[in-house]
Design a protein around this motif. Structure first.
Motif, PDB file in Angstrom:
ATOM      1  N   MET A   1       8.188  17.820  -5.111  1.00 51.61           N
ATOM      2  CA  MET A   1       6.902  17.548  -5.731  1.00 51.61           C
ATOM      3  C   MET A   1       6.181  16.514  -4.894  1.00 51.61           C
ATOM      4  SD  MET A   1       6.151  15.943  -9.511  1.00 51.61           S
ATOM      5  CE  MET A   1       7.203  14.540  -9.344  1.00 51.61           C
ATOM      6  N   GLU A   2       5.092  16.903  -4.341  1.00 47.91           N
ATOM      7  CA  GLU A   2       4.281  16.019  -3.514  1.00 47.91           C
ATOM      8  C   GLU A   2       3.142  15.471  -4.360  1.00 47.91           C
ATOM      9  OE1 GLU A   2       3.101  13.853  -0.320  1.00 47.91           O
ATOM     10  OE2 GLU A   2       4.897  15.084  -0.455  1.00 47.91           O
ATOM     11  N   THR A   3       3.135  14.165  -4.555  1.00 41.21           N
ATOM     12  CA  THR A   3       2.069  13.545  -5.319  1.00 41.21           C
ATOM     13  C   THR A   3       1.349  12.569  -4.407  1.00 41.21           C
ATOM     14  OG1 THR A   3       3.362  13.716  -7.331  1.00 41.21           O
ATOM     15  CG2 THR A   3       1.533  12.202  -7.371  1.00 41.21           C
ATOM     16  N   SER A   4       0.052  12.681  -4.351  1.00 40.97           N
ATOM     17  CA  SER A   4      -0.732  11.777  -3.532  1.00 40.97           C
ATOM     18  C   SER A   4      -1.800  11.136  -4.398  1.00 40.97           C
ATOM     19  CB  SER A   4      -1.357  12.525  -2.360  1.00 40.97           C
ATOM     20  OG  SER A   4      -2.255  13.493  -2.838  1.00 40.97           O
ATOM     21  N   LEU A   5      -2.351  10.082  -3.867  1.00 41.26           N
ATOM     22  CA  LEU A   5      -3.393   9.373  -4.581  1.00 41.26           C
ATOM     23  C   LEU A   5      -4.678  10.185  -4.549  1.00 41.26           C
ATOM     24  CD1 LEU A   5      -4.213   6.743  -5.994  1.00 41.26           C
ATOM     25  CD2 LEU A   5      -4.799   5.838  -3.756  1.00 41.26           C
ATOM     26  N   MET A   6      -5.210  10.494  -5.709  1.00 42.05           N
ATOM     27  CA  MET A   6      -6.465  11.234  -5.793  1.00 42.05           C
ATOM     28  C   MET A   6      -7.607  10.231  -5.712  1.00 42.05           C
ATOM     29  SD  MET A   6      -7.812  13.860  -8.720  1.00 42.05           S
ATOM     30  CE  MET A   6      -7.016  15.314  -8.070  1.00 42.05           C
ATOM     31  N   LEU A   7      -8.597  10.571  -4.930  1.00 42.37           N
ATOM     32  CA  LEU A   7      -9.763   9.712  -4.783  1.00 42.37           C
ATOM     33  C   LEU A   7     -10.817  10.067  -5.825  1.00 42.37           C
ATOM     34  CD1 LEU A   7     -10.003   9.762  -0.895  1.00 42.37           C
ATOM     35  CD2 LEU A   7      -8.936   8.036  -2.353  1.00 42.37           C
ATOM     36  N   LEU A   8     -11.707   9.149  -6.079  1.00 41.51           N
ATOM     37  CA  LEU A   8     -12.741   9.331  -7.085  1.00 41.51           C
ATOM     38  C   LEU A   8     -13.546  10.617  -6.904  1.00 41.51           C
ATOM     39  CD1 LEU A   8     -14.152   8.217  -9.601  1.00 41.51           C
ATOM     40  CD2 LEU A   8     -15.637   6.902  -8.078  1.00 41.51           C
ATOM     41  N   PRO A   9     -14.020  10.958  -5.703  1.00 42.78           N
ATOM     42  CA  PRO A   9     -14.797  12.204  -5.574  1.00 42.78           C
ATOM     43  C   PRO A   9     -13.988  13.452  -5.963  1.00 42.78           C
ATOM     44  CG  PRO A   9     -15.149  10.823  -3.651  1.00 42.78           C
ATOM     45  CD  PRO A   9     -14.030  10.192  -4.450  1.00 42.78           C
ATOM     46  N   GLN A  10     -12.708  13.479  -5.616  1.00 47.60           N
ATOM     47  CA  GLN A  10     -11.855  14.610  -5.993  1.00 47.60           C
ATOM     48  C   GLN A  10     -11.676  14.668  -7.502  1.00 47.60           C
ATOM     49  OE1 GLN A  10      -8.664  13.059  -3.607  1.00 47.60           O
ATOM     50  NE2 GLN A  10      -8.732  14.833  -2.234  1.00 47.60           N
ATOM     51  N   LEU A  15     -12.634  17.095 -12.758  1.00 42.85           N
ATOM     52  CA  LEU A  15     -13.064  16.914 -14.146  1.00 42.85           C
ATOM     53  C   LEU A  15     -14.316  17.725 -14.452  1.00 42.85           C
ATOM     54  CD1 LEU A  15     -12.361  13.105 -14.492  1.00 42.85           C
ATOM     55  CD2 LEU A  15     -11.117  14.970 -15.633  1.00 42.85           C
ATOM     56  N   SER A  16     -15.224  17.791 -13.493  1.00 41.88           N
ATOM     57  CA  SER A  16     -16.434  18.591 -13.669  1.00 41.88           C
ATOM     58  C   SER A  16     -16.078  20.067 -13.827  1.00 41.88           C
ATOM     59  CB  SER A  16     -17.362  18.389 -12.469  1.00 41.88           C
ATOM     60  OG  SER A  16     -18.498  19.208 -12.592  1.00 41.88           O
TER      61      SER A  16
END
Length: 118
Positions: A1-10, A15-16
């Motif tokens: 499981m690869e988890t990375s930090l999601m940035l605000l634009p992503q 969410l949109s």
């Protein structure tokens, strides 16, 4: 499981994409369907939309990185991108406790009920 930090634009794009009833219903259906996914026609029937309308919704979810597709014969099979879902959830709950773990305890209990450790 690869988890990375999601940035605000992503996060905003994801969410949109989920901020529509049919897209959210399709995404939740695909999450339940698992890694095998579902054909587009089955998703359209389950969500209650026309196939061309569903295609637009799935394209938006795909551009947001939340769903993936593959071709099997004449069908396109869609499945949720679980890494993207985990990254979005991680983004939403990052620092939620602010040093008070009891705030997030119900969330951890919900996750444990959904996905108990083997």
């Amino acid at each position: 499981m690869e988890t990375s930090l999601m940035l605000l634009p992503q996060a905003i794009e994801a969410l949109s994409a989920l901020a529509h009833g049919h897209r959210l219903a399709a995404f939740r259906l695909l999450v339940r369907a698992g890694v095998d996914g579902l054909p587009a026609g089955d998703i359209a029937r389950a969500v209650g939309v026309l196939p061309n309308t569903l295609s637009t919704h799935l394209t938006i979810l795909s551009h947001a990185g939340l769903v993936r597709s593959r071709r099997e014969g004449r069908s396109i099979i869609y499945h949720a991108d679980y890494d993207a879902m985990r990254n979005l959830l991680g983004f939403l709950v990052a620092d939620c406790c602010a040093g008070h773990p009891e705030i997030c305890a119900p969330l951890a209990e919900t996750a444990q009920e959904c996905c108990p450790q083997a």
